[in-house]
Structures are given as structure tokens and as C-alpha cells.
Motif scaffolding. Sequence first.
Motif, PDB file in Angstrom:
ATOM      1  N   ASN A  57      23.891  51.092  47.211  1.00 43.39           N
ATOM      2  CA  ASN A  57      23.194  52.341  47.521  1.00 43.39           C
ATOM      3  C   ASN A  57      23.058  52.569  49.013  1.00 43.39           C
ATOM      4  N   ALA A  58      22.873  51.519  49.752  1.00 45.92           N
ATOM      5  CA  ALA A  58      22.712  51.642  51.199  1.00 45.92           C
ATOM      6  C   ALA A  58      24.055  51.738  51.907  1.00 45.92           C
ATOM      7  N   LYS A  59      25.146  51.693  51.155  1.00 48.60           N
ATOM      8  CA  LYS A  59      26.502  51.839  51.687  1.00 48.60           C
ATOM      9  C   LYS A  59      26.875  50.729  52.652  1.00 48.60           C
ATOM     10  N   ASN A  60      26.079  49.684  52.743  1.00 49.29           N
ATOM     11  CA  ASN A  60      26.440  48.591  53.643  1.00 49.29           C
ATOM     12  C   ASN A  60      26.756  47.309  52.891  1.00 49.29           C
ATOM     13  N   THR A  61      27.008  47.442  51.594  1.00 52.23           N
ATOM     14  CA  THR A  61      27.437  46.312  50.797  1.00 52.23           C
ATOM     15  C   THR A  61      28.526  46.772  49.833  1.00 52.23           C
ATOM     16  N   LEU A  62      29.331  45.817  49.444  1.00 51.01           N
ATOM     17  CA  LEU A  62      30.352  46.057  48.445  1.00 51.01           C
ATOM     18  C   LEU A  62      30.031  45.145  47.274  1.00 51.01           C
ATOM     19  N   LEU A  63      30.053  45.683  46.088  1.00 52.62           N
ATOM     20  CA  LEU A  63      29.619  44.925  44.920  1.00 52.62           C
ATOM     21  C   LEU A  63      30.743  44.830  43.894  1.00 52.62           C
ATOM     22  N   LEU A  64      30.641  43.809  43.063  1.00 56.16           N
ATOM     23  CA  LEU A  64      31.558  43.656  41.942  1.00 56.16           C
ATOM     24  C   LEU A  64      30.739  43.222  40.735  1.00 56.16           C
ATOM     25  N   GLN A  65      30.598  44.120  39.796  1.00 58.99           N
ATOM     26  CA  GLN A  65      29.917  43.797  38.551  1.00 58.99           C
ATOM     27  C   GLN A  65      30.941  43.225  37.587  1.00 58.99           C
ATOM     28  N   MET A  66      30.676  42.040  37.087  1.00 60.30           N
ATOM     29  CA  MET A  66      31.614  41.364  36.194  1.00 60.30           C
ATOM     30  C   MET A  66      30.922  41.102  34.863  1.00 60.30           C
ATOM     31  N   ASN A  67      31.451  41.682  33.816  1.00 63.54           N
ATOM     32  CA  ASN A  67      30.911  41.501  32.473  1.00 63.54           C
ATOM     33  C   ASN A  67      31.938  40.804  31.590  1.00 63.54           C
ATOM     34  N   SER A  68      31.457  40.291  30.482  1.00 71.16           N
ATOM     35  CA  SER A  68      32.340  39.626  29.514  1.00 71.16           C
ATOM     36  C   SER A  68      33.235  38.605  30.204  1.00 71.16           C
ATOM     37  N   LEU A  69      32.639  37.787  31.018  1.00 72.73           N
ATOM     38  CA  LEU A  69      33.410  36.812  31.783  1.00 72.73           C
ATOM     39  C   LEU A  69      34.092  35.805  30.865  1.00 72.73           C
ATOM     40  N   GLN A  70      35.274  35.411  31.287  1.00 72.57           N
ATOM     41  CA  GLN A  70      36.081  34.473  30.521  1.00 72.57           C
ATOM     42  C   GLN A  70      36.451  33.286  31.401  1.00 72.57           C
ATOM     43  N   PRO A  71      36.776  32.155  30.816  1.00 70.10           N
ATOM     44  CA  PRO A  71      37.152  30.988  31.630  1.00 70.10           C
ATOM     45  C   PRO A  71      38.270  31.286  32.633  1.00 70.10           C
ATOM     46  N   ASP A  72      39.193  32.172  32.286  1.00 72.91           N
ATOM     47  CA  ASP A  72      40.280  32.522  33.210  1.00 72.91           C
ATOM     48  C   ASP A  72      39.785  33.269  34.441  1.00 72.91           C
ATOM     49  N   ASP A  73      38.552  33.706  34.435  1.00 69.62           N
ATOM     50  CA  ASP A  73      37.979  34.378  35.606  1.00 69.62           C
ATOM     51  C   ASP A  73      37.455  33.371  36.630  1.00 69.62           C
ATOM     52  N   THR A  74      37.473  32.108  36.275  1.00 70.69           N
ATOM     53  CA  THR A  74      37.014  31.074  37.196  1.00 70.69           C
ATOM     54  C   THR A  74      37.863  31.072  38.455  1.00 70.69           C
ATOM     55  N   ALA A  75      37.202  31.227  39.595  1.00 68.49           N
ATOM     56  CA  ALA A  75      37.919  31.315  40.862  1.00 68.49           C
ATOM     57  C   ALA A  75      36.910  31.451  41.998  1.00 68.49           C
ATOM     58  N   VAL A  76      37.416  31.342  43.205  1.00 63.94           N
ATOM     59  CA  VAL A  76      36.638  31.717  44.378  1.00 63.94           C
ATOM     60  C   VAL A  76      36.942  33.177  44.658  1.00 63.94           C
ATOM     61  N   TYR A  77      35.901  33.976  44.789  1.00 66.55           N
ATOM     62  CA  TYR A  77      36.046  35.417  44.982  1.00 66.55           C
ATOM     63  C   TYR A  77      35.759  35.779  46.437  1.00 66.55           C
ATOM     64  N   TYR A  78      36.604  36.660  46.950  1.00 63.56           N
ATOM     65  CA  TYR A  78      36.502  37.108  48.337  1.00 63.56           C
ATOM     66  C   TYR A  78      36.525  38.640  48.388  1.00 63.56           C
ATOM     67  N   CYS A  79      35.961  39.185  49.437  1.00 67.19           N
ATOM     68  CA  CYS A  79      36.149  40.603  49.695  1.00 67.19           C
ATOM     69  C   CYS A  79      36.846  40.744  51.037  1.00 67.19           C
ATOM     70  N   ASN A  80      37.568  41.825  51.190  1.00 63.90           N
ATOM     71  CA  ASN A  80      38.267  42.089  52.431  1.00 63.90           C
ATOM     72  C   ASN A  80      38.780  43.522  52.397  1.00 63.90           C
ATOM     73  N   LEU A  81      39.341  43.913  53.508  1.00 65.54           N
ATOM     74  CA  LEU A  81      39.969  45.224  53.554  1.00 65.54           C
ATOM     75  C   LEU A  81      41.125  45.241  52.565  1.00 65.54           C
ATOM     76  N   PHE A  82      41.500  46.472  52.147  1.00 65.91           N
ATOM     77  CA  PHE A  82      42.669  46.613  51.304  1.00 65.91           C
ATOM     78  C   PHE A  82      43.601  47.636  51.915  1.00 65.91           C
ATOM     79  N   PRO A  83      44.839  47.238  52.181  1.00 74.19           N
ATOM     80  CA  PRO A  83      45.320  45.869  52.109  1.00 74.19           C
ATOM     81  C   PRO A  83      44.773  45.044  53.271  1.00 74.19           C
ATOM     82  N   PRO A  84      44.703  43.755  53.120  1.00 72.43           N
ATOM     83  CA  PRO A  84      44.199  42.935  54.215  1.00 72.43           C
ATOM     84  C   PRO A  84      45.212  42.875  55.351  1.00 72.43           C
ATOM     85  N   PRO A  85      44.780  42.969  56.594  1.00 71.38           N
ATOM     86  CA  PRO A  85      45.715  42.832  57.710  1.00 71.38           C
ATOM     87  C   PRO A  85      46.337  41.445  57.721  1.00 71.38           C
TER      88      PRO A  85
END
Length: 118
Positions: free
Chosen positions: A75-103
Motif C-alpha cells: 500500500n505504501a508503494k515502497n515494498t514488493l510482496l509475493l503472496q503464496m498459497n497452496s504451497l507445495q514441496p517443489d516451491d522450496t527454494a530461496v526467494y529473491y526480488c530484483n528488477l525485471f529483467p535483472p541487469p
Amino acid sequence: QVQFVESGGALVQSGGSLRLSCATSASGSIFTIYAMGWYRQAPGKQRELVAGITSGGSTDYTDSVKGRFTIFRGNAKNTLLLQMNSLQPDDTAVYYCNLFPPPHNAYWGKGTLVTVSP
């Protein structure tokens, strides 16, 4: 280099939900000026784009998370969020945010670890 800090990862059971958050050392307006993405890297695998959002708010997702994950700006436009539902074992990972595409010289922070147990 712009630096991002991810948080919100945890150990969760299959079918559970998590919300990841990304903050930046730069001006928060970077999240509204540039296209952004959430990425993940599972053990032994290459980093992959999970979800992206354009400056105009259009979103796209990798097929494996469509209908389960939602990328959006806080809401404050200074964060980026990722809502993850119905998580599965294959979703196991380290998650990162970055520009798209990343330089090519993008800085990748520590990320946040999501572990989904069966």
C-alpha cells in the motif's frame, strides 16, 4: 547498485501460505518506476523468474505457480510482496526480488528461504 532485502520465508506444511516482502535501500519509488520480479533458486537448480510486475501493474507468472502466487506492491508503494498459497514441496527454494529483467551486474541479496514440507 540497488540492493533489495527479502523477508517472510519460513518452514510451512504443504498446502500452507506465506507472504514474502521485499524492501530496498534505494528510494521505494523504484518499485513503481521499474518492472520488478520475484525469483527463486532451488537446491541444485538455476535461479528462475517466478512472478513479474510491470510499472503499470501488469503481472505474469511461471506456469507452475499460476493461480497460487500473487505479486503486488504494498500500500505504501515502497515494498514488493509475493503472496503464496497452496504451497507445495517443489516451491522450496530461496526467494529473491530484483528488477525485471535483472541487469547483468545485478546485486543479489541473501534472499529468504521457503521450505515446504510434504
